[in-house]
Structure formats: C-alpha cells, structure tokens
Scaffold this motif. Structure first.
Motif, PDB file in Angstrom:
ATOM      1  N   ASP A   1       4.576   9.887   0.234  1.00 52.20           N
ATOM      2  CA  ASP A   1       4.995  11.246  -0.100  1.00 52.20           C
ATOM      3  C   ASP A   1       5.307  11.428  -1.585  1.00 52.20           C
ATOM      4  O   ASP A   1       5.655  12.524  -2.010  1.00 52.20           O
ATOM      5  N   GLN A   2       5.186  10.370  -2.371  1.00 52.27           N
ATOM      6  CA  GLN A   2       5.491  10.431  -3.802  1.00 52.27           C
ATOM      7  C   GLN A   2       4.186  10.550  -4.584  1.00 52.27           C
ATOM      8  O   GLN A   2       3.440   9.587  -4.721  1.00 52.27           O
ATOM      9  N   ALA A   3       3.923  11.758  -5.097  1.00 51.70           N
ATOM     10  CA  ALA A   3       2.641  12.049  -5.749  1.00 51.70           C
ATOM     11  C   ALA A   3       2.311  11.092  -6.891  1.00 51.70           C
ATOM     12  O   ALA A   3       1.156  10.683  -7.054  1.00 51.70           O
TER      13      ALA A   3
ATOM     14  N   VAL B   1       0.836  -1.194   0.000  1.00 51.95           N
ATOM     15  CA  VAL B   1       0.000   0.000   0.000  1.00 51.95           C
ATOM     16  C   VAL B   1       0.874   1.249   0.000  1.00 51.95           C
ATOM     17  O   VAL B   1       1.931   1.279   0.618  1.00 51.95           O
ATOM     18  N   LYS B   2       0.403   2.264  -0.706  1.00 50.59           N
ATOM     19  CA  LYS B   2       1.134   3.525  -0.799  1.00 50.59           C
ATOM     20  C   LYS B   2       1.056   4.302   0.506  1.00 50.59           C
ATOM     21  O   LYS B   2       2.058   4.798   1.008  1.00 50.59           O
ATOM     22  N   ASP B   3      -0.130   4.435   1.060  1.00 49.91           N
ATOM     23  CA  ASP B   3      -0.363   5.246   2.250  1.00 49.91           C
ATOM     24  C   ASP B   3      -1.133   4.414   3.272  1.00 49.91           C
ATOM     25  O   ASP B   3      -2.329   4.165   3.090  1.00 49.91           O
ATOM     26  N   PRO B   4      -0.475   3.958   4.337  1.00 45.81           N
ATOM     27  CA  PRO B   4      -1.159   3.070   5.277  1.00 45.81           C
ATOM     28  C   PRO B   4      -2.364   3.710   5.952  1.00 45.81           C
ATOM     29  O   PRO B   4      -3.349   3.027   6.228  1.00 45.81           O
TER      30      PRO B   4
ATOM     31  N   THR C   1       1.442  -4.087   3.447  1.00 48.75           N
ATOM     32  CA  THR C   1       2.854  -3.751   3.594  1.00 48.75           C
ATOM     33  C   THR C   1       3.069  -2.330   3.112  1.00 48.75           C
ATOM     34  O   THR C   1       2.699  -1.989   1.990  1.00 48.75           O
ATOM     35  N   HIS C   2       3.672  -1.520   3.973  1.00 46.68           N
ATOM     36  CA  HIS C   2       3.960  -0.124   3.625  1.00 46.68           C
ATOM     37  C   HIS C   2       5.469   0.072   3.573  1.00 46.68           C
ATOM     38  O   HIS C   2       6.160  -0.087   4.581  1.00 46.68           O
ATOM     39  N   ASN C   3       5.958   0.393   2.386  1.00 49.50           N
ATOM     40  CA  ASN C   3       7.359   0.774   2.218  1.00 49.50           C
ATOM     41  C   ASN C   3       7.430   2.269   2.491  1.00 49.50           C
ATOM     42  O   ASN C   3       6.815   3.067   1.772  1.00 49.50           O
ATOM     43  N   TRP C   4       8.147   2.624   3.531  1.00 51.63           N
ATOM     44  CA  TRP C   4       8.153   3.995   4.022  1.00 51.63           C
ATOM     45  C   TRP C   4       8.540   4.992   2.929  1.00 51.63           C
ATOM     46  O   TRP C   4       9.454   4.759   2.153  1.00 51.63           O
ATOM     47  N   GLY C   5       7.825   6.088   2.872  1.00 54.85           N
ATOM     48  CA  GLY C   5       8.111   7.168   1.941  1.00 54.85           C
ATOM     49  C   GLY C   5       7.236   7.171   0.702  1.00 54.85           C
ATOM     50  O   GLY C   5       7.130   8.193   0.029  1.00 54.85           O
ATOM     51  N   THR C   6       6.595   6.049   0.386  1.00 54.05           N
ATOM     52  CA  THR C   6       5.766   6.009  -0.824  1.00 54.05           C
ATOM     53  C   THR C   6       4.593   6.978  -0.726  1.00 54.05           C
ATOM     54  O   THR C   6       4.156   7.518  -1.740  1.00 54.05           O
TER      55      THR C   6
END
Length: 177
Positions: free
Chosen positions: A101-103, A30-33, A94-99
C-alpha cells in the motif's frame, strides 16, 4: 561420491558434523505478494508449496518450487511444512504486511550501489525459447544472451527489481577459465 570439490585457498574439508546439511532456500522480500506470485508462477512455472503467516509480527512467507511430475508433495499442511523444509533450491518470498500500500516503497535489489546480493538463477532446457517466452510475457531484460562479454547468459528482473540469471546448462561447458 568421488568428486570432493575444487580446491581453492580457504576451502576446508567438510567435517562429519555437517553431514546432512543442505541449502534449502533463498529469501527475497517482496512489496506485493500477489504481483510477485503471479510473476514467479506464470513466468517460471513455480508453485507455492507452503504459505506461513505470522500475524503478531505482520509478515507472511511463501515457499515456491518448480515441481517435477514425480514429486510427492504431502497434502497435510504439517507434513507439507516438514517436506518443504527438507527440499533443495526453494525460493522464499517474504511479505511484510502493508508494503503493497506504500506507493514509493521499494526494496534494494542488491545490484545498485552499495552492491551486495546479486541474483538468483534458473536453469532452462532451451535459452532461446526462454528469451522468447520472456518477451511474450513482458519481462524486463537486464541482458540478453547475445549481449555483453558473457554470451549465453540472460539476466531479467522480477516485479520487485531483483535480478534473475537464466542459463542453459549445455551452453556453459566453456564458461570461465
């Protein structure tokens, strides 16, 4: 247990070495948890059983389930982790940190070309009520129960664009051949 499974080419009888094996969870990135957790908790009534953070690798895992009233979930985090990994049918986000914030960041949903992963599925007690609930909550439909060749099957999208099949088991007795 007398049912031993349907027989088709390629099916082999389970061996004693696989006794006790069970499917525990399916994972979606997931992009934003915060958005994903809001969706799955609000729309599907799921609860987070356990969050595991891996700081060095910069990702977090969220294990979700639709709990029943008689589920005895341990309060102790270690015991709850063990309990979580002994359950059936969990959803891991699963959240890969920082995604978040990437528009322009998005994961492949598996249904666009090249196809791969297809969907997860929820069974609901009343498909018509579920469709109304999805409408009331602004959930995006891929297919409603009265559309297409497969009636009584709904497909919606989560906030990351993953497809979710929604069925009412009682309506599916004559599904397929």
């Amino acid at each position: 247990m007398s049912f031993s499974g349907e027989q088709h080419p390629g099916v082999q009888a389970p061996t004693p070495e696989t006794d006790g094996f069970r499917l525990n969870h399916t994972m979606l990135r997931v992009k934003d948890p915060e958005r994903a957790l809001a969706f799955y908790s609000r729309v599907f009534g799921m609860r987070v059983l356990r969050r595991l953070d891996f700081e060095e690798l910069r990702f977090s895992l969220y294990f979700l389930a639709r709990l029943e009233a008689d589920d005895a979930v341990p309060e102790d985090t270690g015991e709850r982790t063990v309990w979580t990994f002994s359950q059936k049918g969990l959803l891991e986000l699963t959240h890969n940190w920082g995604t978040e914030d990437q528009a322009d960041f998005a994961y492949h949903d598996g249904n666009a070309e090249p196809q791969g992963f297809g969907h997860i599925c929820f069974s609901v007690p009343d498909l018509d009520a579920a469709e109304a609930w999805f409408d009331a909550n602004g959930v995006e439909f891929v297919k409603r129960s009265d559309q297409g060749k497969m009636k009584d099957v709904v497909f919606v999208k989560d906030v990351d664009g993953y497809w979710i099949e929604v069925v009412e088991a009682a309506r599916l007795a004559k599904l397929g051949a």
